[in-house]
Enzyme design. Structure first.
Site, mmCIF file in Angstrom:
data_model
loop_
_atom_site.group_PDB
_atom_site.id
_atom_site.type_symbol
_atom_site.label_atom_id
_atom_site.label_comp_id
_atom_site.label_asym_id
_atom_site.label_seq_id
_atom_site.Cartn_x
_atom_site.Cartn_y
_atom_site.Cartn_z
ATOM 1 N N GLY A 1 5.870 -6.823 -8.434
ATOM 2 C CA GLY A 1 5.807 -7.808 -7.371
ATOM 3 C C GLY A 1 4.542 -7.644 -6.546
ATOM 4 O O GLY A 1 3.582 -6.990 -6.968
ATOM 5 N N LYS B 1 1.757 -8.444 -13.872
ATOM 6 C CA LYS B 1 1.529 -8.718 -12.453
ATOM 7 C C LYS B 1 1.381 -10.232 -12.355
ATOM 8 O O LYS B 1 0.267 -10.766 -12.312
ATOM 9 C CB LYS B 1 0.256 -8.011 -11.983
ATOM 10 C CG LYS B 1 -0.082 -8.208 -10.509
ATOM 11 C CD LYS B 1 0.665 -7.261 -9.609
ATOM 12 C CE LYS B 1 0.144 -7.353 -8.182
ATOM 13 N NZ LYS B 1 0.865 -6.449 -7.266
ATOM 14 N N ASP C 1 0.811 -1.228 0.000
ATOM 15 C CA ASP C 1 0.000 0.000 0.000
ATOM 16 C C ASP C 1 0.839 1.271 0.000
ATOM 17 O O ASP C 1 0.517 2.240 0.702
ATOM 18 C CB ASP C 1 -0.957 0.010 1.201
ATOM 19 C CG ASP C 1 -2.030 -1.058 1.100
ATOM 20 O OD1 ASP C 1 -2.396 -1.416 -0.040
ATOM 21 O OD2 ASP C 1 -2.476 -1.547 2.152
ATOM 22 N N ILE C 2 1.901 1.273 -0.794
ATOM 23 C CA ILE C 2 2.678 2.513 -0.926
ATOM 24 C C ILE C 2 2.635 3.046 -2.363
ATOM 25 O O ILE C 2 3.406 3.909 -2.745
ATOM 26 C CB ILE C 2 4.133 2.332 -0.444
ATOM 27 C CG1 ILE C 2 4.794 1.080 -1.017
ATOM 28 C CG2 ILE C 2 4.200 2.262 1.068
ATOM 29 C CD1 ILE C 2 5.365 1.239 -2.373
ATOM 30 N N GLY C 3 1.684 2.540 -3.163
ATOM 31 C CA GLY C 3 1.485 3.067 -4.513
ATOM 32 C C GLY C 3 2.353 2.438 -5.572
ATOM 33 O O GLY C 3 2.681 3.079 -6.572
ATOM 34 N N THR D 1 1.665 0.111 -7.818
ATOM 35 C CA THR D 1 0.992 0.049 -9.126
ATOM 36 C C THR D 1 0.843 1.441 -9.731
ATOM 37 O O THR D 1 1.012 1.629 -10.940
ATOM 38 C CB THR D 1 -0.386 -0.616 -8.991
ATOM 39 O OG1 THR D 1 -0.221 -1.932 -8.474
ATOM 40 C CG2 THR D 1 -1.080 -0.694 -10.343
ATOM 41 N N TYR D 2 0.528 2.413 -8.900
ATOM 42 C CA TYR D 2 0.414 3.806 -9.363
ATOM 43 C C TYR D 2 1.723 4.260 -10.010
ATOM 44 O O TYR D 2 1.729 4.850 -11.098
ATOM 45 C CB TYR D 2 0.051 4.695 -8.179
ATOM 46 C CG TYR D 2 0.055 6.170 -8.453
ATOM 47 C CD1 TYR D 2 -0.772 6.734 -9.429
ATOM 48 C CD2 TYR D 2 0.864 7.037 -7.717
ATOM 49 C CE1 TYR D 2 -0.786 8.094 -9.679
ATOM 50 C CE2 TYR D 2 0.856 8.394 -7.947
ATOM 51 C CZ TYR D 2 0.035 8.930 -8.926
ATOM 52 O OH TYR D 2 0.025 10.283 -9.154
#
Length: 237
Positions: free
Chosen positions: A117, A37, A12-14, A16-17
């Site tokens: 990952g 992915k 949850d640190i972005g 994919t963004y």
């Protein structure tokens, strides 16, 4: 082809963004792009089968279009660590399997490819292997996403130590601001620039709406020296 494994300092640190922004930046520079992915947990059941939002975002951002299964070969419903999600689904996934899936997808003609990952660097895949063994099996260098919040320095340094200890090259990192109120944000970023043994590819500002087009404008891929190269350079071990 230039292929890179993208990991993060935590979940949850972005990740994919940032991956989507990198794919867009590559296209802006005139390169074809592809995001994978290979394993994803927390997939939703749809009429077309299990689907993962991260994998779908990578598909949309890629200029080279593949089927969903080629992008996300292993889709698991439980939103937890891959080894637990696989166990719940009655499956045992190995690094050799994931590497084979990736090599098949990377056989396409593409200039810039990202393999995303799951979670951070040290994530169990099964009872004996960690997902961090995948880039080693593929021979791909690593891009690290640093989530800028309290504790970012420790997480970035420990992740970098583990990457290098595994014998892999860290070729760049991206600072993604996930806490807009982080104390001494610029000073923390400057510290990372001095200590991390790889160039900063960009700093993505706080963006709750996650506009990848705007985020791409904050990235500089010149340090990656993107040049077309034969896909056979990807290890077949």
């Amino acid at each position: 082809m230039a292929a890179f494994f993208i990991t993060g300092t935590d979940t949850d640190i972005g990740k994919t963004y940032v991956a989507v922004a990198l794919l867009q930046a590559a296209q802006n520079a005139g390169y074809s792009s592809l995001g994978l992915k290979p394993i994803a947990a927390g997939c939703e059941r749809t009429a077309d089968g299990l689907r993962n939002s991260d994998a779908l975002a990578l598909m949309q951002a890629s200029s080279v279009k593949l089927s969903y299964e080629e992008v996300n070969a292993v889709a698991l419903p439980a939103p937890c660590s891959p080894h637990l999600a696989a166990s719940e689904a009655g499956r045992r996934i190995t690094i050799n399997q994931l590497a084979g899936y990736c090599r098949g997808s990377l056989s396409r003609r593409v200039d810039f490819a990202l393999i995303e990952g799951a979670g951070g660097w040290r994530v169990p895949l099964n009872d004996r292997e960690m997902l961090s063994a995948l880039p080693k099996a593929l021979g791909t260098p690593v891009i690290l996403v640093v989530g800028m919040r309290l504790g970012a320095l420790n997480a970035a340094f420990l992740s970098t130590e583990a990457i290098l200890k595994d014998g892999l090259r860290l070729v760049g990192w991206v600072a993604n601001v996930i806490d807009p109120d982080m104390l001494k944000l610029e000073e923390n970023i400057d510290t990372l620039k001095r200590w991390l043994p790889a160039p900063c590819l960009g700093v993505l500002p706080w963006a709750p709406e996650g506009d990848a087009l705007d985020a791409a404008s904050h990235l500089d891929l010149s340090a990656l020296s993107l040049k077309a190269r034969p896909s056979s350079q990807i290890s077949s071990k």
